[in-house]
Enzyme design. Structure first.
Site, PDB file in Angstrom:
ATOM      1  N   GLU B  48       0.903  -1.029  -0.008  1.00 35.33           N
ATOM      2  CA  GLU B  48       0.087  -0.161   0.171  1.00 35.33           C
ATOM      3  C   GLU B  48       0.909   1.351  -0.055  1.00 35.33           C
ATOM      4  OE1 GLU B  48      -2.910  -0.151  -0.478  1.00 35.33           O
ATOM      5  OE2 GLU B  48      -3.723  -2.043   0.377  1.00 35.33           O
ATOM      6  N   ASN B  52       1.200   4.073  -3.032  1.00 34.31           N
ATOM      7  CA  ASN B  52       1.161   5.532  -2.705  1.00 34.31           C
ATOM      8  C   ASN B  52       2.242   6.348  -3.238  1.00 34.31           C
ATOM      9  OD1 ASN B  52      -1.398   5.090  -1.595  1.00 34.31           O
ATOM     10  ND2 ASN B  52      -0.867   5.380   0.307  1.00 34.31           N
ATOM     11  N   ARG B 107      -9.117   3.491  -7.866  1.00 34.33           N
ATOM     12  CA  ARG B 107      -8.513   3.327  -6.536  1.00 34.33           C
ATOM     13  C   ARG B 107      -9.513   3.642  -5.544  1.00 34.33           C
ATOM     14  NH1 ARG B 107      -4.393   0.826  -6.657  1.00 34.33           N
ATOM     15  NH2 ARG B 107      -3.825   1.657  -4.597  1.00 34.33           N
TER      16      ARG B 107
END
Lengths: 110, 144
Positions: B48, B52, B107
């Site tokens: 994650e 990002n 997303r």
């Protein structure tokens, strides 16, 4: 081959079998393959099967939510099946771990 | 507390490296024999944070992602994921579940929520125009 897609003989159900890893990198191709098949066949039910998934991050949640929207547009229903515990854990963050998402409006548009 | 072991790695912010990054951290954590569930949690949280950095930190450029990880004798694993990209103007807002700046609608905006669910601590430091550092911490059950 990140997804295997099967169309039922009556063309009412599309089942997507995910394998390997679902992340931001792999999700784009998966989405394209699923959407292309669903838009072409307009099935009544789209089933996403996670039985063969070794890893999934929140990109998988994006796939589910995006396909839910697609099936709403097509007047159909989205179902999730065979989620291993590690997938369920990620889905739980989005509150969609126990979901059989259905469209209560009923029949798909003619 | 004295660090028991540490590692550093950096790589270009290409999405193909998301898998590489989480696998490297899992291999590092595996040196203290964590449970399978702990390893999956760590891999997911790192994935994650790295995503990002690639998607949001370096929106318009191909920058470098830096990861450093430390293991402590009490079983704590601390992982820092750093980019020198655009930074986050409002960290509180960025960490809100379902908040996303992604315009494609693909997303979910749940990256930080997933990190917080799977790790014991998630800390974000960011300076607009300079970059972002995400620090993840998890205490592993050490088998003696």
């Amino acid at each position: 081959m990140p997804v295997k897609i099967e169309l039922s003989p009556d063309r009412e159900t599309v089942t997507v079998y995910f394998t390997g890893e679902i992340d931001h990198h792999s999700a784009k191709k998966m989405r394209e393959d699923i959407d292309s098949c669903a838009q072409h066949n307009e099935p009544r039910v789209l089933i996403l099967d996670f039985g063969g998934v070794e890893f999934m991050d929140s990109s998988g949640i994006g796939i589910v939510l995006g396909r839910y929207r697609l099936m709403q547009e097509l007047g159909g229903e989205l179902r999730l099946q065979n989620m291993p515990s590690h997938i369920r854990k990620v889905m739980r963050v989005a509150g969609i771990d126990n979901l059989k998402m259905t469209d209560s409006k009923g029949d798909k548009p003619k | 507390m004295k660090i028991q072991n540490r590692m550093r790695v950096s790589f270009p912010a290409r999405s193909v490296n998301e898998s590489f990054a989480r696998t490297v951290i899992a291999a590092f954590a595996a040196t203290v024999d964590p449970t399978v569930d702990e390893l999956i949690d760590i891999k997911t949280a790192v994935s994650e944070a790295v995503t990002n950095a690639i998607v949001h930190g370096y929106r318009e450029e191909l920058g470098q992602v830096y990861i450093g990880a430390s293991l402590y004798p009490d079983g704590r694993l601390v992982v820092r994921i750093r980019d020198t990209g655009c930074g986050i103007p409002d960290i509180k807002k960025a960490m809100e579940p379902l908040y996303t700046t992604c315009e494609t609608g693909e997303r979910a905006g749940l990256g930080f929520a997933v990190m917080q669910e799977l790790m014991d601590k998630v800390q974000v430091r960011s300076t607009p125009g300079k970059g972002t550092t995400v620090t993840l911490e998890k205490r592993l059950k050490i088998k003696q």
